[in-house]
Design a protein around this motif. Structure first.
Motif, PDB file in Angstrom:
ATOM      1  N   ARG A   1       0.847  -1.194   0.000  1.00  0.00           N
ATOM      2  CA  ARG A   1       0.000   0.000   0.000  1.00  0.00           C
ATOM      3  C   ARG A   1       0.884   1.245   0.000  1.00  0.00           C
ATOM      4  NH1 ARG A   1      -5.272  -1.070   1.247  1.00  0.00           N
ATOM      5  NH2 ARG A   1      -5.656   1.068   1.970  1.00  0.00           N
ATOM      6  N   THR A   2       0.594   2.158  -0.926  1.00  0.00           N
ATOM      7  CA  THR A   2       1.368   3.393  -1.044  1.00  0.00           C
ATOM      8  C   THR A   2       0.412   4.573  -1.161  1.00  0.00           C
ATOM      9  OG1 THR A   2       3.154   2.225  -2.203  1.00  0.00           O
ATOM     10  CG2 THR A   2       3.113   4.630  -2.382  1.00  0.00           C
ATOM     11  N   GLU A   3       0.504   5.500  -0.245  1.00  0.00           N
ATOM     12  CA  GLU A   3      -0.329   6.696  -0.302  1.00  0.00           C
ATOM     13  C   GLU A   3       0.271   7.706  -1.276  1.00  0.00           C
ATOM     14  OE1 GLU A   3      -0.801   8.257   3.597  1.00  0.00           O
ATOM     15  OE2 GLU A   3      -1.957   6.533   4.337  1.00  0.00           O
ATOM     16  N   PHE A   4      -0.601   8.506  -1.903  1.00  0.00           N
ATOM     17  CA  PHE A   4      -0.120   9.553  -2.805  1.00  0.00           C
ATOM     18  C   PHE A   4      -0.969  10.805  -2.635  1.00  0.00           C
ATOM     19  CE2 PHE A   4      -3.398   7.419  -5.279  1.00  0.00           C
ATOM     20  CZ  PHE A   4      -4.077   8.468  -5.895  1.00  0.00           C
ATOM     21  N   ARG A   5      -0.391  11.920  -3.009  1.00  0.00           N
ATOM     22  CA  ARG A   5      -1.062  13.221  -2.973  1.00  0.00           C
ATOM     23  C   ARG A   5      -0.485  14.045  -4.119  1.00  0.00           C
ATOM     24  NH1 ARG A   5      -3.821  16.388   0.829  1.00  0.00           N
ATOM     25  NH2 ARG A   5      -3.461  18.651   0.654  1.00  0.00           N
ATOM     26  N   LEU A   6      -1.326  14.371  -5.111  1.00  0.00           N
ATOM     27  CA  LEU A   6      -0.854  15.027  -6.323  1.00  0.00           C
ATOM     28  C   LEU A   6      -1.751  16.208  -6.673  1.00  0.00           C
ATOM     29  CD1 LEU A   6      -0.280  11.827  -8.502  1.00  0.00           C
ATOM     30  CD2 LEU A   6       1.517  13.220  -7.457  1.00  0.00           C
ATOM     31  N   ALA A   7      -1.156  17.223  -7.280  1.00  0.00           N
ATOM     32  CA  ALA A   7      -1.936  18.345  -7.801  1.00  0.00           C
ATOM     33  C   ALA A   7      -2.659  17.904  -9.064  1.00  0.00           C
ATOM     34  CB  ALA A   7      -1.018  19.524  -8.102  1.00  0.00           C
ATOM     35  N   ALA A   8      -3.930  18.303  -9.181  1.00  0.00           N
ATOM     36  CA  ALA A   8      -4.751  17.918 -10.331  1.00  0.00           C
ATOM     37  C   ALA A   8      -5.378  19.162 -10.945  1.00  0.00           C
ATOM     38  CB  ALA A   8      -5.833  16.931  -9.902  1.00  0.00           C
ATOM     39  N   PRO A   9      -5.761  19.112 -12.210  1.00  0.00           N
ATOM     40  CA  PRO A   9      -6.393  20.279 -12.847  1.00  0.00           C
ATOM     41  C   PRO A   9      -7.764  20.578 -12.239  1.00  0.00           C
ATOM     42  CG  PRO A   9      -5.652  18.665 -14.476  1.00  0.00           C
ATOM     43  CD  PRO A   9      -5.574  18.003 -13.153  1.00  0.00           C
ATOM     44  N   ALA A  10      -8.152  21.829 -12.316  1.00  0.00           N
ATOM     45  CA  ALA A  10      -9.499  22.197 -11.884  1.00  0.00           C
ATOM     46  C   ALA A  10     -10.522  21.451 -12.735  1.00  0.00           C
ATOM     47  CB  ALA A  10      -9.689  23.704 -12.019  1.00  0.00           C
ATOM     48  N   GLY A  11     -11.591  21.032 -12.118  1.00  0.00           N
ATOM     49  CA  GLY A  11     -12.622  20.295 -12.838  1.00  0.00           C
ATOM     50  C   GLY A  11     -12.393  18.800 -12.886  1.00  0.00           C
ATOM     51  N   THR A  12     -11.368  18.305 -12.195  1.00  0.00           N
ATOM     52  CA  THR A  12     -11.105  16.864 -12.175  1.00  0.00           C
ATOM     53  C   THR A  12     -12.263  16.119 -11.502  1.00  0.00           C
ATOM     54  OG1 THR A  12      -8.700  17.124 -12.157  1.00  0.00           O
ATOM     55  CG2 THR A  12      -9.576  15.070 -11.270  1.00  0.00           C
ATOM     56  N   LYS A  13     -12.745  15.084 -12.157  1.00  0.00           N
ATOM     57  CA  LYS A  13     -13.836  14.277 -11.618  1.00  0.00           C
ATOM     58  C   LYS A  13     -13.398  12.849 -11.273  1.00  0.00           C
ATOM     59  CE  LYS A  13     -16.804  17.590 -12.225  1.00  0.00           C
ATOM     60  NZ  LYS A  13     -17.350  18.327 -11.057  1.00  0.00           N
ATOM     61  N   ARG A  14     -12.371  12.358 -11.970  1.00  0.00           N
ATOM     62  CA  ARG A  14     -11.932  10.979 -11.749  1.00  0.00           C
ATOM     63  C   ARG A  14     -10.409  10.914 -11.741  1.00  0.00           C
ATOM     64  NH1 ARG A  14     -13.395   7.750 -16.401  1.00  0.00           N
ATOM     65  NH2 ARG A  14     -13.301   9.745 -17.523  1.00  0.00           N
ATOM     66  N   ILE A  15      -9.883   9.968 -10.973  1.00  0.00           N
ATOM     67  CA  ILE A  15      -8.450   9.681 -10.954  1.00  0.00           C
ATOM     68  C   ILE A  15      -8.265   8.267 -11.511  1.00  0.00           C
ATOM     69  CG2 ILE A  15      -6.388   9.399  -9.525  1.00  0.00           C
ATOM     70  CD1 ILE A  15      -7.360  12.280  -9.829  1.00  0.00           C
ATOM     71  N   LEU A  16      -7.375   8.139 -12.486  1.00  0.00           N
ATOM     72  CA  LEU A  16      -7.188   6.874 -13.195  1.00  0.00           C
ATOM     73  C   LEU A  16      -5.774   6.348 -12.990  1.00  0.00           C
ATOM     74  CD1 LEU A  16      -8.823   7.926 -16.591  1.00  0.00           C
ATOM     75  CD2 LEU A  16      -9.945   6.860 -14.622  1.00  0.00           C
ATOM     76  N   LEU A  17      -5.667   5.036 -12.864  1.00  0.00           N
ATOM     77  CA  LEU A  17      -4.372   4.374 -12.720  1.00  0.00           C
ATOM     78  C   LEU A  17      -3.978   3.761 -14.054  1.00  0.00           C
ATOM     79  CD1 LEU A  17      -3.227   2.087  -9.803  1.00  0.00           C
ATOM     80  CD2 LEU A  17      -3.018   1.293 -12.154  1.00  0.00           C
ATOM     81  N   ASP A  18      -2.902   4.242 -14.624  1.00  0.00           N
ATOM     82  CA  ASP A  18      -2.294   3.665 -15.833  1.00  0.00           C
ATOM     83  C   ASP A  18      -3.323   3.377 -16.932  1.00  0.00           C
ATOM     84  OD1 ASP A  18      -0.331   2.584 -17.513  1.00  0.00           O
ATOM     85  OD2 ASP A  18      -0.585   0.567 -16.683  1.00  0.00           O
ATOM     86  N   PRO A  19      -4.054   4.377 -17.398  1.00  0.00           N
ATOM     87  CA  PRO A  19      -5.072   4.108 -18.425  1.00  0.00           C
ATOM     88  C   PRO A  19      -4.494   3.791 -19.798  1.00  0.00           C
ATOM     89  CG  PRO A  19      -4.891   6.460 -18.039  1.00  0.00           C
ATOM     90  CD  PRO A  19      -4.019   5.804 -17.017  1.00  0.00           C
ATOM     91  N   PHE A  20      -3.208   4.119 -20.029  1.00  0.00           N
ATOM     92  CA  PHE A  20      -2.614   3.913 -21.347  1.00  0.00           C
ATOM     93  C   PHE A  20      -1.643   2.733 -21.380  1.00  0.00           C
ATOM     94  CE2 PHE A  20      -3.634   8.543 -21.435  1.00  0.00           C
ATOM     95  CZ  PHE A  20      -4.651   8.447 -22.383  1.00  0.00           C
ATOM     96  N   ARG A  21      -1.771   1.818 -20.427  1.00  0.00           N
ATOM     97  CA  ARG A  21      -1.050   0.540 -20.431  1.00  0.00           C
ATOM     98  C   ARG A  21       0.468   0.716 -20.508  1.00  0.00           C
ATOM     99  NH1 ARG A  21      -5.078  -1.614 -25.049  1.00  0.00           N
ATOM    100  NH2 ARG A  21      -5.057   0.628 -25.435  1.00  0.00           N
ATOM    101  N   ALA A  22       0.997   1.479 -19.567  1.00  0.00           N
ATOM    102  CA  ALA A  22       2.435   1.724 -19.511  1.00  0.00           C
ATOM    103  C   ALA A  22       3.163   0.736 -18.617  1.00  0.00           C
ATOM    104  CB  ALA A  22       2.702   3.149 -19.016  1.00  0.00           C
ATOM    105  N   VAL A  23       2.429  -0.047 -17.826  1.00  0.00           N
ATOM    106  CA  VAL A  23       3.020  -0.943 -16.830  1.00  0.00           C
ATOM    107  C   VAL A  23       2.528  -2.367 -17.071  1.00  0.00           C
ATOM    108  CG1 VAL A  23       3.192  -1.469 -14.360  1.00  0.00           C
ATOM    109  CG2 VAL A  23       3.159   0.919 -15.128  1.00  0.00           C
ATOM    110  N   LEU A  24       3.432  -3.328 -16.964  1.00  0.00           N
ATOM    111  CA  LEU A  24       3.056  -4.738 -17.038  1.00  0.00           C
ATOM    112  C   LEU A  24       2.336  -5.104 -15.746  1.00  0.00           C
ATOM    113  CD1 LEU A  24       3.100  -7.578 -18.255  1.00  0.00           C
ATOM    114  CD2 LEU A  24       5.424  -7.856 -17.336  1.00  0.00           C
ATOM    115  N   ARG A  25       1.046  -5.300 -15.836  1.00  0.00           N
ATOM    116  CA  ARG A  25       0.233  -5.610 -14.659  1.00  0.00           C
ATOM    117  C   ARG A  25      -0.914  -6.515 -15.061  1.00  0.00           C
ATOM    118  NH1 ARG A  25      -4.272  -1.961 -14.595  1.00  0.00           N
ATOM    119  NH2 ARG A  25      -4.077  -0.320 -16.178  1.00  0.00           N
ATOM    120  N   GLN A  26      -1.529  -7.112 -14.084  1.00  0.00           N
ATOM    121  CA  GLN A  26      -2.629  -8.023 -14.354  1.00  0.00           C
ATOM    122  C   GLN A  26      -3.852  -7.253 -14.849  1.00  0.00           C
ATOM    123  OE1 GLN A  26      -3.399 -10.769 -11.125  1.00  0.00           O
ATOM    124  NE2 GLN A  26      -1.217 -10.917 -10.630  1.00  0.00           N
ATOM    125  N   PRO A  27      -4.644  -7.854 -15.745  1.00  0.00           N
ATOM    126  CA  PRO A  27      -5.827  -7.157 -16.268  1.00  0.00           C
ATOM    127  C   PRO A  27      -6.898  -6.989 -15.194  1.00  0.00           C
ATOM    128  CG  PRO A  27      -5.758  -9.432 -17.053  1.00  0.00           C
ATOM    129  CD  PRO A  27      -4.456  -9.182 -16.346  1.00  0.00           C
TER     130      PRO A  27
END
Length: 541
Positions: free
Chosen positions: A515-541
């Motif tokens: 488990r890793t906590e994160f805190r990042l600046a996001a653009p105004a109007g952000t509604k969703r946070i996505l993890l690796d949507p463009f398949r940059a990491v070898l991970r399970q589907p």
């Protein structure tokens, strides 16, 4: 000259003979040798390394052991051949002379620079020249397929293959039997198309990683499903010269992945080996994965330009193959065979055929992850287009990645490259935002990804999007499951609004442990946070 005693291993037969040859000779010297001593050995030997495959094709066996050697090593080769006049012979090196004497053709090839291997191919070939900007490119193909083309299934590969198509999955039953093949296909009819694919690959790589390393390239038809790329000479599978319908009618155990490989990857992969594996070479069997992965990923980079969606489908197939288990009693997935650093030792009685999914599959993913790491961290706050989007980014997002590859080609021309050398080249290019624990090092990538076999399951938990004054803050937890406790993964995090605009990269987070906590600046109007949507990491589907 002093005649020396020698010991040769016992003759072997069957599949071992086809794949290995009678390959061990021990030379006994009259006195101990001293360090730095220079010796010249002359071997006189004979044996059949070619077998008639039919259709004007010969199968060249023992391609790595047809001449005495201690394994691939950068060397200068001077090769002379005599062969019947109705045949064509191609070899590594530059053709120096060609003549006819006593009813036989004589030809000589000399390497232009030190190369790791020397080889040749011989067949009743039709020569097809293909126009390129700076490289003489010729395709040599027969007018017929090999004799076993119409058997119920092609024989198993008889030698280690490069970019071998997947054959583990059973062929789905056909809704209706195919009509009998009316005629043996003519591979030479598609020779120009095959040559154009090779020429386009040369034109794709040259401005990105450096000039083509040799003055010419000969693509020569090889019976069977396998291919190999040697210096200036490619042994190219007969099946590359066929279209999909012809391959299906051959009764070849085909599937979608095979078609992708034969049509879009195999030729390009072997051309890329002219840079990766012939111009620069691997240091030991533990580093062989580098050349296979870079050649394979180079082919996929060309495919990504032409068909981005197929690029990702092939990457996903590689991932799925790693998560699959071999046929038979073993139910453990191929990824458990070991890390890419095991090389040929990946194949075992427990993991038959593990070399391909690990070296080509995981190895390709490792290069993809390094590329995406440089791309994301070099432009961490810049919006990225969706895969296949028509509008290009304002600057080449892969400029840093290609600069690393060009640097390797320049620094190690004619030399061997180790895994440590590869990572050092990428470390030099790492932006400060890619530093793990404030160190400009990829040790975490080596320990967990190159020297490991994990394919983690990643997900987000406890995500919060909080306005904070004039900015928005995104926070949450990255959960990394089905992975060793010490695995570190650089995970791209994106923000998405409510409209149709593509997600925006807001940063990469090092997932260190479960488990890793994160805190990042996001653009105004952000509604969703996505993890690796463009398949940059070898991970399970």
């Amino acid at each position: 000259p002093v005649k020396l005693d020698f010991i040769q291993n016992e003759a072997i037969e069957g599949s071992q003979l086809a794949s290995r040859g009678n390959d061990t000779v021990t030379v006994v010297f009259p006195q101990p040798l001293t360090a730095g001593q220079t010796l010249q050995l002359k071997f006189t030997y004979a044996g059949a390394v070619m077998s008639d495959a039919g259709g004007g094709l010969l199968y060249v066996g023992a391609r790595g052991t047809w001449f005495p050697n201690r394994g691939p090593a950068m060397s200068n080769f001077d090769l002379e051949f005599r062969y019947p006049p109705e045949w064509k012979l191609l070899a590594t090196g530059k053709k120096i002379s060609e003549s006819t004497r006593d009813g036989m053709q004589e030809i000589r090839f000399v390497s232009e620079r030190p190369v790791p291997l020397a080889g040749f191919n011989l067949g009743r070939y039709v020569e097809t020249p293909v126009q390129t900007a700076a490289t003489r490119l010729e395709v040599y193909s027969a007018r017929a397929m090999e004799a076993d083309f119409t058997r119920s299934q092609i024989p198993p590969p008889r030698s280690p293959a490069i970019a071998r198509p997947e054959q583990r999955r059973p062929t789905p039953p056909l809704s209706a039997p195919l009509p009998p093949l009316q005629a043996n296909p003519d591979p030479s009819a598609n020779a120009h198309k095959v040559g154009r694919n090779a020429a386009e690959m040369i034109e794709f790589l040259t401005p990105r990683i450096g000039p083509f390393p040799f003055s010419s390239l000969s693509l020569t038809q090889l019976p069977g499903p396998n291919s190999q790329g040697w210096p200036g000479l490619v042994f190219l599978s007969s099946y590359v010269f066929l279209d999909k319908s012809e391959r299906e009618r051959s009764r070849f155990s085909t599937n979608e992945m095979n078609d992708w490989v034969f049509d879009h990857v195999m030729t390009e992969h072997e051309v890329a080996h002219q840079w990766w594996g012939n111009h620069v070479f691997w240091d030991s069997y533990r580093d062989q994965w580098i050349m296979e992965a870079l050649a394979n990923y180079s082919a996929l980079l060309k495919l990504e330009q032409d068909d981005p969606e197929l690029f990702y489908r092939i990457l996903e197939q590689y991932r799925d193959d790693l998560l699959d288990a071999p046929e038979g009693a073993n139910t453990r997935p191929f990824r458990e065979a070991g890390p890419v650093r095991l090389g040929g030792r990946l194949n075992s009685s427990r993991f038959t055929g593990a070399y391909d999914p690990v070296i080509y599959g995981r190895g390709t993913w490792l290069i993809h992850m390094l590329r995406e790491l440089l791309k994301d961290t070099a432009a961490s706050a810049r919006q990225r287009p969706r895969p296949g989007a028509a509008a290009p980014p304002p600057r080449d997002p892969d400029a840093l990645f290609y600069s690393v590859l060009r640097g390797i080609q320049t620094r190690y021309a004619g030399k061997k490259v180790s895994t440590r050398d590869l990572l050092t080249a990428f470390e030099r290019a790492l932006p400060p935002t890619a530093a793990f624990e404030n160190r400009k090092s990829l040790d975490w990538f080596y320990d967990g990804w190159i020297n490991g076999n994990a394919i983690p399951a990643l997900k987000l938990e406890n995500v919060r999007i909080t306005p904070s004054g004039a900015r928005t803050v995104a926070s949450g937890v990255i959960v990394q499951a089905d992975a060793p406790d010490l695995l570190v993964t650089s995970v791209p995090i994106y923000a998405a609004g409510s409209g149709k605009e593509p997600p925006v990269l807001i940063g990469r987070v090092f997932a260190d442990g479960e488990r890793t906590e994160f805190r990042l600046a996001a653009p105004a109007g952000t509604k969703r946070i996505l993890l690796d949507p463009f398949r940059a990491v070898l991970r399970q589907p």
